[in-house]
Design a protein around this motif. Structure first.
Motif, PDB file in Angstrom:
ATOM      1  N   PRO A 114       0.910  -1.268   0.361  1.00 41.04           N
ATOM      2  CA  PRO A 114      -0.216  -0.149  -0.020  1.00 41.04           C
ATOM      3  C   PRO A 114       0.279   0.794  -0.278  1.00 41.04           C
ATOM      4  O   PRO A 114       0.292   2.528  -0.371  1.00 41.04           O
ATOM      5  N   VAL A 159       2.556   1.850  -3.244  1.00 43.60           N
ATOM      6  CA  VAL A 159       0.575   2.636  -4.861  1.00 43.60           C
ATOM      7  C   VAL A 159       0.268   3.435  -4.064  1.00 43.60           C
ATOM      8  O   VAL A 159       0.305   4.416  -4.757  1.00 43.60           O
ATOM      9  N   THR A 160      -0.152   3.885  -2.670  1.00 43.32           N
ATOM     10  CA  THR A 160      -0.453   5.252  -2.668  1.00 43.32           C
ATOM     11  C   THR A 160       0.660   6.129  -3.030  1.00 43.32           C
ATOM     12  O   THR A 160       0.070   7.364  -3.159  1.00 43.32           O
ATOM     13  N   LEU A 203       2.926   6.340  -5.316  1.00 40.67           N
ATOM     14  CA  LEU A 203       3.014   6.638  -6.865  1.00 40.67           C
ATOM     15  C   LEU A 203       2.218   7.670  -7.030  1.00 40.67           C
ATOM     16  O   LEU A 203       1.978   8.592  -8.068  1.00 40.67           O
ATOM     17  N   ALA A 204       1.043   7.105  -6.461  1.00 35.21           N
ATOM     18  CA  ALA A 204      -0.995   7.792  -6.889  1.00 35.21           C
ATOM     19  C   ALA A 204      -0.862   8.799  -6.277  1.00 35.21           C
ATOM     20  O   ALA A 204      -0.992   9.521  -7.665  1.00 35.21           O
TER      21      ALA A 204
END
Lengths: 483, 503
Positions: free
Chosen positions: A366, A369-370, A372-373
């Motif tokens: 997570p 992902v978070t 990068l997002a």
């Protein structure tokens, strides 16, 4: 598309990412005997439900302070009590005195995660929406973009829904405080911020700006007459709120002292673990932890914090407007983080630089992902917006209280290069921390490198923001001239 | 061309949407996965360990290979990458093996395979008739992209329940896009490939057959036939493969009834039997045991109404799609008529088919999205079908942990589709009439009752499948209504478009 639908889509996206992160592991999962923050919160529910109030902060046979003793102000304790009542309804085993130590189960995890989501929806998210709606300049699309970026901020999501804490409550209440002050409802703002302070003592980082802003405002209205009345009303609100929160502890003078002792553990050292502040970084070169006595350390940290916080506070006192207020919040919190005593890395709520902590919690996926997002989203949405509004100062509105490091979308190339360099350094450190083994001589090499890198960034930020705040009138004038 | 926006702008929002949904899918890696996860792991193992001739005979696991050969080859290809994640997943005997590396690999394979879907969506956006909008959020291509990339059903079924529909629907949408672009050979080839990947697409083969025959008559049909035969040479022992592909031993309805005609038929039968017993018209001992609402997949008999056999369902299905096929034969409406016929075939097979999975509703919803951004009536039908169809997928995710996710995602998709389509077709009054709006709003109390109130009542123990029954019946009404409206629009709209053509 209408505003309400866009805002609701942002909220839904924010809630979805929060709950999806909560699927992953929490701090101390499956790691007896101490476990982690998740167990601490569960333990507080157990303690507050089963023991009388005057025993909560004391070391008794029933309450072993060495095993996650309460070290947040009373409001956290009351919150845990309410959660405990619900827990008791669902499954009494979760809050059984002594017997429930280290209790871990899938349904319990769902319950705990649900409590975080509930308070988030109740307190933090409405505050963010109102803030973006009222205090963001620009078209509605820009407001929605800002709301989306704030709601998807990885630091808060990962700490609250991954590691497990309730930062959204204190941050949300503080944000309500800022909203109140911005709308001119000083009493409401003071009330909200006092509640935030009584939830987590970390909010002290923001207390000086609040104080200076309100005081400055009252002085401007004239110390004889309206200003004085205003000051009296605000002080009364604050005192009454404190009294109400601490009421159960006021019967015996020993109580508040013990609570304060738990909240501010001066018994511990200058820092614990690897934190991205001055003392930890300095310790690499000079072993100040062992060189200086505890009293000297305390004095030094106090003096430096005060030194860094004075200019911005005085400026705010002289010019109490909202813009100065927000900048002062950033400066004050950075100063406290960098120089004060016993700081924990969570105080900075910065995703990238809590990497070692998150990897320890099993939250690597997570985190990647978070982050990068969020990076991609901020770059994409904000760079599109930056074309229409040129001021780099605009970013300050955005930063306000989350005190994190945002990519600077300045037009100057140096800053741009520095940004990409920082990103690469971050990515490289993340990669090496996870996949490479540190050399045997320096087992803590990677966490220390991460701390030092972050520290350098924060130092840069505090200087930058102080400059912006102190030099602000000239800049604004020049802006007005060109417009 | 018709594109109003410059190319750089065009690509960046598409890329942002695709990346965003991929991030969301990555966050869902740790979510609940169904037995389909083990199914695909088993297929990875058996295609990797056994020679091709034995793939359709292998029966160590209960999840035998029941997709056509091309999909088996796809799994074979994946298994070579799987080796680098965890060798143990490729051992056939490791039943229910689900190490973190296995989960990561399988989930990532679905996410990466979705690239085919992204490409197909991009191609579909190029086929839109007009793409002008005041701002980005009002452009038909933007709305279509979100409706397809962020489709609730696809995210839920592929990335939580676990399947490879994204990649397969990508091939289907690409084939449709090729027909729109008049590249019919490629379209036909892609459809043949699709049939060899998953035979459920036989549902829509009639639409393809009639359209291609009608429009390109006999000279081109030879070219159409040959890719079929070339690909079929890849298949192995045909009878064995067919017996695995079409397991008619399974019952009329799935364990959870898909919201089709047979769900309504079942409930009518049950209602009649209860009434019959009450009014002493039937002897309760002579009735077969009520096993329809049991969770087992088996054949059963109806008590009052005549029993339904596979042949009967086939006849009903063919009868339901025949008018549409005739219409397309007599008055082909170009690619759009073909697409409408395709959706009707998919929906007709869903309504009347044997052992239909509720996931098959996606075969109607996804192609309908293309029509929805271009015509008002289609947008209406799309809203009803998609919201009802997506809601009917809820029982697929029955765990408490996934409850907030499915509600949040459905709300996300519903709010977006409602507001964007409403804005697109602003002129001409409200998109949904009061009856339709009430029906859709009724889903909220239905959800509250089925998932929040009912489990707390006494009846949860005695009639545990009542909420499922309620859901499938309520949704069956909506799906039937959408089917009828779609038919009406097919049978009446051809005239108006012909007028436009002649002008």
């Amino acid at each position: 598309m209408e505003n309400w639908s866009l805002f609701s889509l942002c909220v839904l996206l924010g809630l979805t990412s929060r709950w999806a992160v909560s699927f992953h592991s929490y701090s101390g999962a499956g790691k007896p005997p101490m476990f982690g923050d998740y167990e601490a919160q569960r333990h507080w529910q157990e303690v507050t439900y089963n023991l009388p109030v005057h025993e909560w902060y004391f070391n008794t046979t029933n309450n072993d302070l060495n095993y996650w003793g309460l070290d947040y102000p009373p409001l956290t304790a009351y919150h845990s009590l309410v959660c405990a009542y619900v827990a008791k309804l669902l499954n009494p085993e979760w809050v059984e005195l002594h017997a429930s130590r280290g209790y871990e189960s899938h349904s319990h995890k769902l319950f705990m995660r649900a409590t975080v989501l509930f308070t988030d929806i109740l307190i933090y998210i409405p505050a963010v929406l109102l803030y973006c709606f009222y205090f963001c300049d620009g078209f509605s699309k820009q407001k929605v973009a800002t709301a989306l970026c704030i709601l998807l901020y990885p630091g808060l999501i990962l700490i609250d829904y991954g590691h497990f804490q309730y930062n959204s409550v204190s941050l949300g209440l503080a944000l309500w405080g800022i909203l109140g002050l911005g709308l001119g409802w000083d009493l409401f703002g003071s009330l909200a911020f006092t509640l935030a302070l009584n939830y987590k003592q970390m909010e002290l980082y923001h207390s000086l700006p609040f104080f200076c802003y309100l005081l400055g405002k009252c002085i401007k209205q004239g110390l004889i007459g309206r200003g004085f009345f205003q000051l009296a009303k605000i002080s009364l609100t604050v005192l009454v709120t404190f009294a109400l929160c601490w009421m159960p502890f006021l019967s015996d003078p020993k109580q508040p002292l013990q609570v304060l002792h738990r909240l501010f553990p001066f018994g511990r050292g200058l820092f614990e673990d690897k934190v991205a502040n001055t003392w930890c970084s300095l310790n690499v070169l000079i072993k100040i932890k062992t060189l200086l006595s505890r009293e000297t350390q305390l004095f030094l940290s106090f003096a430096l914090t005060l030194l860094f916080i004075l200019p911005s506070s005085l400026k705010l006192l002289s010019k109490p407007n909202l813009w100065q207020f927000k900048l002062a919040l950033v400066n004050s919190s950075l100063a406290f983080f960098l120089f004060s005593f016993q700081v924990h890395e969570k105080s900075i709520l910065l995703a990238a630089f809590m990497l070692p902590l998150l990897v320890k919690d099993g939250l690597l996926l997570p985190y990647v992902v978070t982050s990068l997002a969020f990076l991609f989203l901020s770059l994409y949405l904000l760079s599109a917006l930056e074309r229409s509004t040129e001021e780099e100062l605009r970013l300050g509105i955005y930063r306000k209280l989350t005190r994190h490091w945002l990519p600077k979308l300045n037009l100057s190339r140096i800053i741009k290069w520095k940004f990409w360099f920082s990103l690469v350094a971050m990515a490289a450190l993340s990669f090496t921390s996870v996949w490479l083994e540190p050399p045997a001589k320096f087992p803590d090499l990677f966490p220390v490198l991460v701390s030092i890198l972050s520290f350098l960034h924060f130092l840069g930020f505090i200087i930058y923001f102080n400059l912006v705040q102190l030099m602000e009138p000239q800049r604004k004038k020049s802006q007005k001239k060109t417009n | 061309t018709v594109m109003a926006a410059p190319v750089t702008n065009d690509q960046s929002w598409f890329f942002a949407l695709a990346l965003g949904v991929s991030f969301l899918k990555c966050l869902l890696i740790n979510a609940y996965h169904s037995t389909d996860f083990e199914v695909h792991r088993n297929w990875l193992a058996l295609t990797h360990s056994l020679p091709a001739a034995q793939w359709y005979y292998e029966a160590t696991s209960e999840w035998t290979l029941d997709y056509p050969p091309l999909f088996a080859w796809f799994e074979y290809g994946l298994s070579h990458i799987a080796r680098f994640f965890d060798k143990e997943m490729l051992v056939v005997q490791n039943l229910n093996y689900a190490s973190p590396a296995t989960i990561l690999f399988q989930r990532l394979s679905v996410i990466v395979a979705d690239v085919v879907f992204f490409y197909a969506v991009k191609e579909c956006c190029k086929c839109l008739r007009e793409d002008k909008g005041k701002y980005l959020l009002g452009k038909p291509s933007f709305i279509l992209t979100v409706l397809l990339l962020w489709n609730f059903g696809l995210i839920i079924v592929d990335h939580i329940h676990f399947q490879y529909n994204g990649f397969l629907f990508g091939v289907l949408l690409l084939s449709i896009a090729r027909h729109f672009q008049n590249r019919h050979f490629e379209g036909a080839l892609l459809f043949s490939i699709l049939l060899n990947l998953k035979h459920i697409y036989l549902y829509i083969a009639p639409a393809y057959g009639i359209y291609l025959l009608r429009c390109f008559c006999f000279t081109q049909s030879n070219i159409y036939a040959s890719p079929e035969s070339r690909i079929n040479k890849l298949s192995i022992d045909l009878p064995q493969v067919l017996s695995r592909l079409f397991p008619f031993k399974r019952g009329l309805c799935h364990a959870y009834w898909a919201p089709n005609i047979w769900a309504l038929y079942n409930i009518a039968d049950k209602a009649f039997s209860i009434l019959g017993v009450k009014f002493k018209l039937l002897d309760i001992n002579k009735l077969p045991k009520a096993s329809m609402t049991g969770g087992l997949v088996q054949e059963f008999q109806h008590s009052v109404l005549p029993s339904v056999s596979p042949l009967a369902t086939l006849v009903c299905t063919v009868l339901s799609i025949l008018p549409a096929l005739f219409r397309i034969w007599h008055r082909p409406n170009g690619a759009r008529g073909f697409l409408r016929c395709l959706v009707i075939c998919a929906l007709g097979s869903f309504m009347f088919g044997w052992h239909v999975h509720e996931k098959a509703i996606l075969m109607a919803i996804l192609p309908l999205s293309l029509l929805a951004v271009e015509s008002r009536e289609d947008a209406r039908i799309f809203l009803i079908l998609s919201i009802t169809g997506h809601y009917s997928l809820f029982p697929l995710l029955f765990t408490t942990q996934e409850l907030p996710i499915k509600i949040l995602l459905l709300l996300l998709f519903t709010i977006f589709s409602l507001t964007s389509l409403k804005t697109l077709f602003r002129s001409g009054g409200a998109l949904l009439n009061p009856l339709e709006a009430t029906y859709l709003l009724g889903l909220i109390p239905l959800e509250l009752i089925c998932e929040f109130v009912y489990p707390l009542t006494v009846w949860q123990k005695t009639f545990p499948f009542l909420p499922l029954m309620l859901t499938s019946i309520y949704c069956a009404l909506g799906v039937t209504y959408a089917f009828i409206r779609l038919y009406i629009s097919l049978l009446t709209c051809s005239d108006s478009t012909k007028k436009i053509k002649t002008q």
